[in-house]
Motif scaffolding. Sequence first.
Motif, PDB file in Angstrom:
ATOM      1  N   VAL A  29       8.897  -4.736  -2.559  1.00 41.60           N
ATOM      2  CA  VAL A  29      10.225  -4.840  -1.940  1.00 41.60           C
ATOM      3  C   VAL A  29      11.269  -4.197  -2.841  1.00 41.60           C
ATOM      4  O   VAL A  29      12.131  -3.431  -2.384  1.00 41.60           O
ATOM      5  N   ALA A  30      11.211  -4.501  -4.134  1.00 42.58           N
ATOM      6  CA  ALA A  30      12.161  -3.915  -5.083  1.00 42.58           C
ATOM      7  C   ALA A  30      12.065  -2.396  -5.081  1.00 42.58           C
ATOM      8  O   ALA A  30      13.080  -1.686  -5.074  1.00 42.58           O
ATOM      9  N   ALA A  31      10.846  -1.871  -5.080  1.00 38.12           N
ATOM     10  CA  ALA A  31      10.648  -0.422  -5.113  1.00 38.12           C
ATOM     11  C   ALA A  31      11.206   0.236  -3.862  1.00 38.12           C
ATOM     12  O   ALA A  31      11.850   1.300  -3.927  1.00 38.12           O
ATOM     13  N   LEU A  56       9.303   6.529   7.574  1.00 45.69           N
ATOM     14  CA  LEU A  56      10.038   6.166   6.369  1.00 45.69           C
ATOM     15  C   LEU A  56      11.071   5.095   6.677  1.00 45.69           C
ATOM     16  O   LEU A  56      11.195   4.094   5.956  1.00 45.69           O
ATOM     17  N   ALA A  57      11.811   5.281   7.761  1.00 46.37           N
ATOM     18  CA  ALA A  57      12.854   4.316   8.125  1.00 46.37           C
ATOM     19  C   ALA A  57      12.278   2.931   8.362  1.00 46.37           C
ATOM     20  O   ALA A  57      12.891   1.914   8.014  1.00 46.37           O
ATOM     21  N   GLY A  58      11.082   2.855   8.944  1.00 50.35           N
ATOM     22  CA  GLY A  58      10.457   1.565   9.181  1.00 50.35           C
ATOM     23  C   GLY A  58      10.172   0.822   7.893  1.00 50.35           C
ATOM     24  O   GLY A  58      10.389  -0.395   7.790  1.00 50.35           O
ATOM     25  N   HIS A  59       9.695   1.537   6.878  1.00 49.36           N
ATOM     26  CA  HIS A  59       9.439   0.904   5.580  1.00 49.36           C
ATOM     27  C   HIS A  59      10.747   0.437   4.937  1.00 49.36           C
ATOM     28  O   HIS A  59      10.819  -0.662   4.362  1.00 49.36           O
ATOM     29  N   LEU A  60      11.777   1.268   5.034  1.00 49.24           N
ATOM     30  CA  LEU A  60      13.064   0.906   4.450  1.00 49.24           C
ATOM     31  C   LEU A  60      13.656  -0.315   5.135  1.00 49.24           C
ATOM     32  O   LEU A  60      14.221  -1.204   4.474  1.00 49.24           O
ATOM     33  N   LEU A  61      13.521  -0.396   6.450  1.00 46.31           N
ATOM     34  CA  LEU A  61      14.010  -1.558   7.189  1.00 46.31           C
ATOM     35  C   LEU A  61      13.269  -2.831   6.795  1.00 46.31           C
ATOM     36  O   LEU A  61      13.872  -3.909   6.678  1.00 46.31           O
ATOM     37  N   THR A  62      11.972  -2.717   6.601  1.00 47.31           N
ATOM     38  CA  THR A  62      11.194  -3.888   6.198  1.00 47.31           C
ATOM     39  C   THR A  62      11.732  -4.472   4.898  1.00 47.31           C
ATOM     40  O   THR A  62      11.910  -5.694   4.779  1.00 47.31           O
ATOM     41  N   ALA A  63      12.001  -3.623   3.920  1.00 42.78           N
ATOM     42  CA  ALA A  63      12.532  -4.108   2.647  1.00 42.78           C
ATOM     43  C   ALA A  63      13.927  -4.694   2.820  1.00 42.78           C
ATOM     44  O   ALA A  63      14.228  -5.781   2.323  1.00 42.78           O
ATOM     45  N   ALA A  64      14.782  -3.989   3.542  1.00 45.60           N
ATOM     46  CA  ALA A  64      16.172  -4.424   3.690  1.00 45.60           C
ATOM     47  C   ALA A  64      16.283  -5.763   4.396  1.00 45.60           C
ATOM     48  O   ALA A  64      17.199  -6.550   4.127  1.00 45.60           O
ATOM     49  N   ARG A  65      15.343  -6.043   5.290  1.00 44.61           N
ATOM     50  CA  ARG A  65      15.387  -7.270   6.084  1.00 44.61           C
ATOM     51  C   ARG A  65      14.539  -8.401   5.494  1.00 44.61           C
ATOM     52  O   ARG A  65      14.364  -9.443   6.118  1.00 44.61           O
ATOM     53  N   PRO A  74       0.804  -1.236   0.000  1.00 47.49           N
ATOM     54  CA  PRO A  74       0.000   0.000   0.000  1.00 47.49           C
ATOM     55  C   PRO A  74       0.831   1.277   0.000  1.00 47.49           C
ATOM     56  O   PRO A  74       0.269   2.361  -0.213  1.00 47.49           O
ATOM     57  N   VAL A  75       2.140   1.186   0.282  1.00 48.32           N
ATOM     58  CA  VAL A  75       2.908   2.412   0.535  1.00 48.32           C
ATOM     59  C   VAL A  75       4.088   2.610  -0.402  1.00 48.32           C
ATOM     60  O   VAL A  75       4.716   3.679  -0.366  1.00 48.32           O
ATOM     61  N   TRP A  76       4.420   1.632  -1.242  1.00 44.99           N
ATOM     62  CA  TRP A  76       5.706   1.734  -1.924  1.00 44.99           C
ATOM     63  C   TRP A  76       5.812   2.942  -2.842  1.00 44.99           C
ATOM     64  O   TRP A  76       6.891   3.540  -2.964  1.00 44.99           O
ATOM     65  N   ARG A  77       4.728   3.331  -3.466  1.00 44.24           N
ATOM     66  CA  ARG A  77       4.803   4.505  -4.356  1.00 44.24           C
ATOM     67  C   ARG A  77       5.058   5.776  -3.543  1.00 44.24           C
ATOM     68  O   ARG A  77       5.845   6.643  -3.960  1.00 44.24           O
ATOM     69  N   ASP A  78       4.428   5.900  -2.394  1.00 46.51           N
ATOM     70  CA  ASP A  78       4.668   7.062  -1.531  1.00 46.51           C
ATOM     71  C   ASP A  78       6.091   7.048  -0.977  1.00 46.51           C
ATOM     72  O   ASP A  78       6.730   8.107  -0.855  1.00 46.51           O
ATOM     73  N   LEU A 138      15.297   3.095  -0.663  1.00 45.74           N
ATOM     74  CA  LEU A 138      16.304   3.068   0.398  1.00 45.74           C
ATOM     75  C   LEU A 138      17.609   3.677  -0.093  1.00 45.74           C
ATOM     76  O   LEU A 138      18.250   4.464   0.614  1.00 45.74           O
ATOM     77  N   ASP A 139      18.006   3.320  -1.291  1.00 45.56           N
ATOM     78  CA  ASP A 139      19.264   3.835  -1.833  1.00 45.56           C
ATOM     79  C   ASP A 139      19.236   5.357  -1.896  1.00 45.56           C
ATOM     80  O   ASP A 139      20.191   6.035  -1.495  1.00 45.56           O
ATOM     81  N   ALA A 140      18.137   5.910  -2.394  1.00 47.29           N
ATOM     82  CA  ALA A 140      18.034   7.371  -2.503  1.00 47.29           C
ATOM     83  C   ALA A 140      17.971   8.031  -1.131  1.00 47.29           C
ATOM     84  O   ALA A 140      18.655   9.031  -0.875  1.00 47.29           O
TER      85      ALA A 140
END
Length: 217
Positions: A128-130, A158-167, A15-19, A135-137
């Motif tokens: 996850v890819a998005a 924002l950090a929580g979403h990035l952590l979810t993908a990274a982990r 639900p959030v990757w585009r944002d 995360l990189d940016a």
Amino acid sequence: MNITTAADATATLRPVWRDVLATSYRALTEVVEGIGDDQWQLPTSCSEWDVTQVIQHAVGDQLAYAEALGIGTGPAYNPFAPSGAIDGTAAELVRDAVEQTAIAWATVTDESETVPTPLPHGALPTPVAAVMCALDAAVHAWDIAIATGQPSPLNDELAGHLLTAARTANPAPGGGPEAEIVAPLRQWGVYAAIVDGEPGDTVVAELLRYLGRDPRA
């Protein structure tokens, strides 16, 4: 370590990757626009690179994602060997890169289960890819902001979403047992070793430590 299954990460981030992408692109763009005339050669948290080199690296990574999604031809240089010299302005370079990559992500439909990535993992679940792209940016925006005395562009949401993908758990490139996505990237020097946490760490601090950065920098 809170490794997340691919199914759970996909459900959380769908639900959030585009944002998350839009927020991360805005962070990188605004931080680069805020760099002072005498700050381009300042050292950064990326120990081998100055501010200009981090910008080049971040731009190259975004263009690589765009190319993987079928837009553009990718960076014209190795993002892991940035020269430190930019033709034109850094702000224009970043704007062009994030606009191209945003166009690439706009071609991805909500029904797309996976998309190709420039990561050694290959295709990943679309959300996850998005968010790995975001995360990189976002994290390089933080590197630049801290180096140049600007406010952090990260917040706990924002950090929580990035952590979810990274982990997110994913098979190791080339086969092998599942591990969090960042694990093989860390082994290859893309990220430094995890920095030990401290009591009272925010989610932002947790993310930065996980990616080998000292949040007190």
